[in-house]
Design a protein around this motif. Structure first.
Motif, mmCIF file in Angstrom:
data_model
loop_
_atom_site.group_PDB
_atom_site.id
_atom_site.type_symbol
_atom_site.label_atom_id
_atom_site.label_comp_id
_atom_site.label_asym_id
_atom_site.label_seq_id
_atom_site.Cartn_x
_atom_site.Cartn_y
_atom_site.Cartn_z
ATOM 1 N N ALA A 14 0.688 -1.292 -0.054
ATOM 2 C CA ALA A 14 -0.072 0.123 -0.095
ATOM 3 C C ALA A 14 0.863 1.299 0.020
ATOM 4 O O ALA A 14 0.666 2.301 -0.799
ATOM 5 C CB ALA A 14 -0.900 -0.173 1.101
ATOM 6 N N ALA A 15 1.803 1.259 0.841
ATOM 7 C CA ALA A 15 2.625 2.649 0.694
ATOM 8 C C ALA A 15 3.318 2.901 -0.460
ATOM 9 O O ALA A 15 3.496 4.038 -0.934
ATOM 10 C CB ALA A 15 3.777 2.351 1.954
ATOM 11 N N ASP A 16 4.052 1.997 -1.007
ATOM 12 C CA ASP A 16 4.787 1.996 -2.311
ATOM 13 C C ASP A 16 3.606 2.349 -3.181
ATOM 14 O O ASP A 16 4.104 3.054 -4.437
ATOM 15 C CB ASP A 16 5.336 0.617 -2.552
ATOM 16 N N THR A 17 2.635 1.863 -3.428
ATOM 17 C CA THR A 17 1.663 2.052 -4.380
ATOM 18 C C THR A 17 1.034 3.472 -4.106
ATOM 19 O O THR A 17 0.873 4.012 -5.255
ATOM 20 C CB THR A 17 0.381 1.069 -4.263
ATOM 21 N N SER A 45 -3.732 -2.867 7.020
ATOM 22 C CA SER A 45 -4.690 -3.478 6.230
ATOM 23 C C SER A 45 -4.223 -3.710 4.882
ATOM 24 O O SER A 45 -4.885 -4.096 4.012
ATOM 25 C CB SER A 45 -6.228 -2.884 6.086
ATOM 26 N N ASN A 46 -3.327 -3.067 4.469
ATOM 27 C CA ASN A 46 -2.854 -2.844 3.103
ATOM 28 C C ASN A 46 -3.483 -2.280 2.056
ATOM 29 O O ASN A 46 -4.077 -3.147 1.226
ATOM 30 C CB ASN A 46 -2.232 -4.362 2.491
ATOM 31 N N SER A 47 -4.270 -1.273 2.648
ATOM 32 C CA SER A 47 -5.402 -0.757 1.684
ATOM 33 C C SER A 47 -4.944 0.846 1.428
ATOM 34 O O SER A 47 -3.979 1.339 2.038
ATOM 35 C CB SER A 47 -6.558 -0.706 2.515
ATOM 36 N N LEU A 48 -5.544 1.283 0.077
ATOM 37 C CA LEU A 48 -5.505 2.711 -0.036
ATOM 38 C C LEU A 48 -6.659 3.382 0.179
ATOM 39 O O LEU A 48 -7.824 2.960 0.074
ATOM 40 C CB LEU A 48 -5.056 2.863 -1.467
ATOM 41 N N LEU A 49 -6.481 4.537 1.021
ATOM 42 C CA LEU A 49 -7.778 5.389 1.196
ATOM 43 C C LEU A 49 -7.870 6.391 0.191
ATOM 44 O O LEU A 49 -6.712 7.452 0.048
ATOM 45 C CB LEU A 49 -7.623 5.937 2.820
ATOM 46 N N ILE A 50 -8.746 6.523 -0.538
ATOM 47 C CA ILE A 50 -8.804 7.629 -1.779
ATOM 48 C C ILE A 50 -9.853 8.526 -1.465
ATOM 49 O O ILE A 50 -10.865 8.156 -1.276
ATOM 50 C CB ILE A 50 -8.851 6.977 -2.894
ATOM 51 N N THR A 51 -9.853 9.889 -1.773
ATOM 52 C CA THR A 51 -10.956 10.857 -1.731
ATOM 53 C C THR A 51 -10.669 11.579 -3.010
ATOM 54 O O THR A 51 -9.521 11.946 -3.296
ATOM 55 C CB THR A 51 -10.619 11.769 -0.491
ATOM 56 N N ALA A 52 -11.647 11.638 -4.142
ATOM 57 C CA ALA A 52 -11.439 12.119 -5.214
ATOM 58 C C ALA A 52 -12.812 12.667 -5.844
ATOM 59 O O ALA A 52 -13.648 11.847 -5.267
ATOM 60 C CB ALA A 52 -10.571 11.353 -6.085
ATOM 61 N N SER A 53 -13.014 13.179 -6.917
ATOM 62 C CA SER A 53 -14.207 13.300 -7.737
ATOM 63 C C SER A 53 -14.501 12.117 -8.113
ATOM 64 O O SER A 53 -13.451 11.200 -8.361
ATOM 65 C CB SER A 53 -13.979 14.405 -8.832
ATOM 66 N N LEU A 54 -15.666 11.815 -8.551
ATOM 67 C CA LEU A 54 -16.174 10.341 -8.974
ATOM 68 C C LEU A 54 -15.589 10.158 -10.397
ATOM 69 O O LEU A 54 -14.943 8.965 -10.462
ATOM 70 C CB LEU A 54 -17.686 10.280 -9.168
ATOM 71 N N ARG A 56 -12.530 10.977 -11.315
ATOM 72 C CA ARG A 56 -10.901 11.046 -11.023
ATOM 73 C C ARG A 56 -10.676 9.628 -10.301
ATOM 74 O O ARG A 56 -9.904 8.677 -10.270
ATOM 75 C CB ARG A 56 -10.217 11.776 -10.173
ATOM 76 N N LEU A 57 -11.800 9.262 -9.457
ATOM 77 C CA LEU A 57 -11.781 7.999 -8.462
ATOM 78 C C LEU A 57 -11.643 6.565 -9.418
ATOM 79 O O LEU A 57 -10.971 5.978 -9.346
ATOM 80 C CB LEU A 57 -12.892 7.999 -7.604
ATOM 81 N N GLY A 58 -12.690 6.822 -10.484
ATOM 82 C CA GLY A 58 -12.659 5.743 -11.456
ATOM 83 C C GLY A 58 -11.442 5.417 -12.083
ATOM 84 O O GLY A 58 -10.861 4.390 -12.417
ATOM 85 N N LEU A 63 -5.906 2.444 -12.437
ATOM 86 C CA LEU A 63 -4.571 2.331 -12.184
ATOM 87 C C LEU A 63 -4.143 1.436 -11.212
ATOM 88 O O LEU A 63 -3.247 0.834 -11.233
ATOM 89 C CB LEU A 63 -3.882 3.759 -12.057
ATOM 90 N N ILE A 64 -4.827 1.422 -10.026
ATOM 91 C CA ILE A 64 -4.697 0.426 -8.870
ATOM 92 C C ILE A 64 -4.875 -0.922 -9.504
ATOM 93 O O ILE A 64 -4.128 -1.913 -9.038
ATOM 94 C CB ILE A 64 -5.535 0.945 -7.637
ATOM 95 N N ALA A 65 -5.788 -1.180 -10.407
ATOM 96 C CA ALA A 65 -5.895 -2.496 -10.558
ATOM 97 C C ALA A 65 -4.732 -3.071 -11.535
ATOM 98 O O ALA A 65 -4.324 -4.030 -11.382
ATOM 99 C CB ALA A 65 -7.304 -2.753 -11.457
ATOM 100 N N VAL A 66 -4.216 -2.021 -12.355
ATOM 101 C CA VAL A 66 -2.891 -2.439 -13.021
ATOM 102 C C VAL A 66 -1.790 -2.712 -12.072
ATOM 103 O O VAL A 66 -0.860 -3.750 -12.284
ATOM 104 C CB VAL A 66 -2.773 -1.390 -14.174
ATOM 105 N N LEU A 67 -1.566 -1.788 -11.402
ATOM 106 C CA LEU A 67 -0.507 -1.899 -10.147
ATOM 107 C C LEU A 67 -0.186 -2.912 -9.322
ATOM 108 O O LEU A 67 0.508 -3.575 -8.778
ATOM 109 C CB LEU A 67 -0.321 -0.560 -9.569
ATOM 110 N N ASP A 68 -1.762 -3.507 -8.798
ATOM 111 C CA ASP A 68 -1.839 -4.456 -7.983
ATOM 112 C C ASP A 68 -2.019 -5.972 -8.566
ATOM 113 O O ASP A 68 -2.060 -6.912 -8.033
ATOM 114 C CB ASP A 68 -3.266 -4.336 -7.032
#
Length: 70
Positions: A14-17, A45-54, A56-58, A63-68
Protein backbone atom coordinates in the motif's frame (compact mmCIF):
# COMPACT_ATOMS: atom_id res chain seq x y z
CA UNK A 1 -18.39 16.48 -5.16
CA UNK A 2 -15.75 14.31 -3.52
CA UNK A 3 -16.19 10.63 -2.78
CA UNK A 4 -14.07 8.37 -0.57
CA UNK A 5 -13.22 4.72 -0.88
CA UNK A 6 -10.89 2.17 0.72
CA UNK A 7 -9.30 -0.37 -1.62
CA UNK A 8 -7.53 -3.40 -0.21
CA UNK A 9 -4.50 -4.49 -2.22
CA UNK A 10 -3.81 -8.17 -2.83
CA UNK A 11 -0.28 -8.09 -4.26
CA UNK A 12 1.26 -4.63 -4.07
CA UNK A 13 2.37 -2.82 -0.91
CA UNK A 14 0.00 0.00 0.00
CA UNK A 15 2.70 2.55 0.94
CA UNK A 16 4.66 1.98 -2.27
CA UNK A 17 1.51 2.10 -4.40
CA UNK A 18 0.26 5.32 -2.77
CA UNK A 19 3.66 6.96 -3.35
CA UNK A 20 3.73 5.86 -6.98
CA UNK A 21 0.17 7.06 -7.63
CA UNK A 22 0.81 10.43 -5.99
CA UNK A 23 3.91 10.92 -8.16
CA UNK A 24 2.26 9.62 -11.36
CA UNK A 25 -0.73 11.92 -10.90
CA UNK A 26 1.52 14.89 -10.08
CA UNK A 27 -0.10 15.42 -6.68
CA UNK A 28 1.56 17.69 -4.14
CA UNK A 29 1.08 15.76 -0.89
CA UNK A 30 2.67 18.51 1.25
CA UNK A 31 0.19 21.24 0.27
CA UNK A 32 -2.64 19.70 -1.79
CA UNK A 33 -5.25 21.81 -3.52
CA UNK A 34 -8.83 21.24 -2.34
CA UNK A 35 -9.86 19.70 -5.68
CA UNK A 36 -6.89 17.29 -5.86
CA UNK A 37 -7.40 13.62 -5.08
CA UNK A 38 -5.94 12.41 -1.79
CA UNK A 39 -4.33 8.97 -1.69
CA UNK A 40 -3.21 7.60 1.67
CA UNK A 41 -1.99 4.16 2.62
CA UNK A 42 -2.92 2.01 5.60
CA UNK A 43 -0.15 -0.53 6.06
CA UNK A 44 -2.01 -2.55 8.69
CA UNK A 45 -4.77 -3.53 6.25
CA UNK A 46 -2.61 -3.03 3.12
CA UNK A 47 -5.28 -0.67 1.78
CA UNK A 48 -5.39 2.64 -0.04
CA UNK A 49 -7.73 5.35 1.20
CA UNK A 50 -8.77 7.58 -1.68
CA UNK A 51 -10.79 10.78 -1.75
CA UNK A 52 -11.48 12.19 -5.21
CA UNK A 53 -14.18 13.29 -7.61
CA UNK A 54 -16.18 10.36 -8.98
CA UNK A 55 -14.52 10.76 -12.39
CA UNK A 56 -10.99 10.83 -10.97
CA UNK A 57 -11.82 8.01 -8.55
CA UNK A 58 -12.70 5.73 -11.48
CA UNK A 59 -9.43 6.57 -13.24
CA UNK A 60 -7.40 5.99 -10.06
CA UNK A 61 -9.11 2.64 -9.45
CA UNK A 62 -8.14 1.53 -12.98
CA UNK A 63 -4.50 2.42 -12.26
CA UNK A 64 -4.63 0.54 -8.96
CA UNK A 65 -5.96 -2.58 -10.68
CA UNK A 66 -2.95 -2.52 -13.04
CA UNK A 67 -0.45 -1.86 -10.25
CA UNK A 68 -1.91 -4.56 -8.00
CA UNK A 69 -1.93 -7.29 -10.68
CA UNK A 70 0.40 -10.25 -10.24
Amino acid sequence: AQSSEAIRLENAKAADTADLLNRALGLNTKSPRAADPRILSDERSNSLLITASLERLGDIKELIAVLDAK
